[in-house]
Design an enzyme around this catalytic site. Structure first.
Site, short mmCIF file in Angstrom:
data_model
loop_
_atom_site.label_atom_id
_atom_site.label_comp_id
_atom_site.label_asym_id
_atom_site.label_seq_id
_atom_site.Cartn_x
_atom_site.Cartn_y
_atom_site.Cartn_z
NE ARG A 223 -4.23 -1.54 0.23
CZ ARG A 223 -4.38 -2.60 -0.57
NH1 ARG A 223 -3.47 -2.88 -1.47
NH2 ARG A 223 -5.45 -3.36 -0.48
CG HIS A 271 -3.18 -0.78 -6.56
ND1 HIS A 271 -3.50 -0.14 -5.39
CD2 HIS A 271 -3.32 -2.12 -6.30
CE1 HIS A 271 -3.82 -1.04 -4.46
NE2 HIS A 271 -3.72 -2.25 -5.00
#
Ligand code: NDP
Ligand code: OXD
Length: 308
Positions: A223, A271
């Site tokens: 993250r 991502h």
């Protein structure tokens, strides 16, 4: 049973179709904001708005269509509500592939060879001793362990760091804050595969990254909240770190003009290291819903206290 599907940034149609085939008895509906929705027994979610929880007061459990639950746990969720996340569901092999791509790009010096190619030079870069290329994995969970296996296949030394000890053949296990310095000082390549929690937020900061050997390489596929972005830039500029591959950012999509876009030592991906694929995800979620409905053991339950 009644199931409501509330997944942001997701094309709902293939999920609804696959879920209906996997759970033919269920009444499955698409949750919509500002419209009265049926009160469901189970929710299938990805970053649902707070309004979802405010309305869906009969839920027994929610099933997250991803591995990480950090965004979900930012909502006010009743303490009794069971939360189930994806475990692997086709993501582990993708993550192993992504990390291998980044490791090999760095270790085999692909950028230097591309430069030589552009200069029409038949020049082989000096490749470092593989036995000194220890890869340290922060987070030896479902994804971290699969990544460790892939790295071992190519004979990289692998070490890992986790909250509780791990017993994986030929992977030295480092545990907790106390053993973090020893782990970092051995990691020539650092891979972050931690969940984002209050304990792991900003863990990739100057104090920790400075403990990596000079010339180390960072791979963050977890993250954006793990990384203090300016600290990475500073450590690249001072040449303490050789480069980084980043699949995530503090703010996604990455804002225009951000230093990462054009940084020559940063490889940036949007991502997509490991995506939630409809087939394997629906297979896993439908099995878990059936198990829960029958009072059987459910895999992948999240602890709201631990945050993962
Ligand atoms: P797991 O929960 O299986 O593994 C998490 C690991 O982190 C465990 O080994 C755990 O230790 C360790 N850990 C957690 N907190 C701490 C802490 N405070 N100190 C030390 N170790 C800690 O998760 P997954 O492997 O399934 O997924 C990991 C993360 O990857 C997700 O949370 C998500 O953020 C990210 N992800 C990114 C994707 C992408 O496309 N970029 C796709 C999918 C996931 P222990 O085992 O002892 O509990
Ligand atoms: C996940 C993700 O957590 O896609 O599954 O990042």
């Amino acid at each position: 049973m009644k199931i409501t599907f509330c997944c942001s940034n997701t094309n709902a149609q293939p999920w609804l179709e696959a879920l209906q085939i996997a759970l033919p008895e269920a009444q499955i509906s698409l949750w919509q904001e500002n419209t009265p929705n049926q009160l469901a027994d189970y929710g299938i979610v990805w970053t649902p708005p707070q309004a979802f929880f405010d309305e869906q007061t009969q839920l027994k459990a929610i099933f997250n269509i991803g591995a990480g639950v950090d965004a979900l746990l930012k909502r006010k969720i009743p303490a009794h509500l069971r939360i189930v996340r994806l475990e692997d569901a086709g993501m582990a092999v993708q993550m192993a592939e992504y990390v291998m791509m980044a490791v090999m790009n760095f270790y085999r010096q692909l950028p230097a060879m591309r430069l030589h190619q552009s200069q029409e030079k038949w020049l082989a870069p000096v490749i470092a001793d593989r036995t000194k290329m220890t890869v340290g994995i922060l987070g030896l969970g479902i994804l971290g362990e699969r990544v460790a296996q892939a790295l071992q296949h190519f004979e990289y030394p692998v070490i890992g760091w986790s909250r509780t000890p791990k017993y994986i053949p030929n992977v030295s296990s480092f545990v907790g804050q106390e053993q973090l310095p020893a782990f970092l000082s051995r990691s020539k390549i650092l891979v972050c595969l931690l969940p984002l929690t209050s304990e792991t937020q900003n863990i990739l900061n100057k104090a920790n990254l400075s403990q990596l050997p000079k010339g180390a390489y960072l791979i963050n596929a977890a993250r954006g909240g793990h990384l203090v972005e300016q600290d990475l830039i500073d450590l690249l500029d001072s040449q303490h770190l050789a480069g980084a591959t980043l699949d995530v950012a503090q703010q996604e999509p990455l804002v225009a003009g951000h230093a990462f876009w054009q940084h020559p030592q940063i490889v940036l991906t949007p991502h997509n290291a490991a995506q939630s694929l409809v087939g394997p995800c629906v297979a896993q979620i439908s099995t878990q819903i059936n198990n829960m409905h029958l009072g059987l053991k459910v895999e992948g339950e999240v602890s709201q206290d631990l945050g993962y």
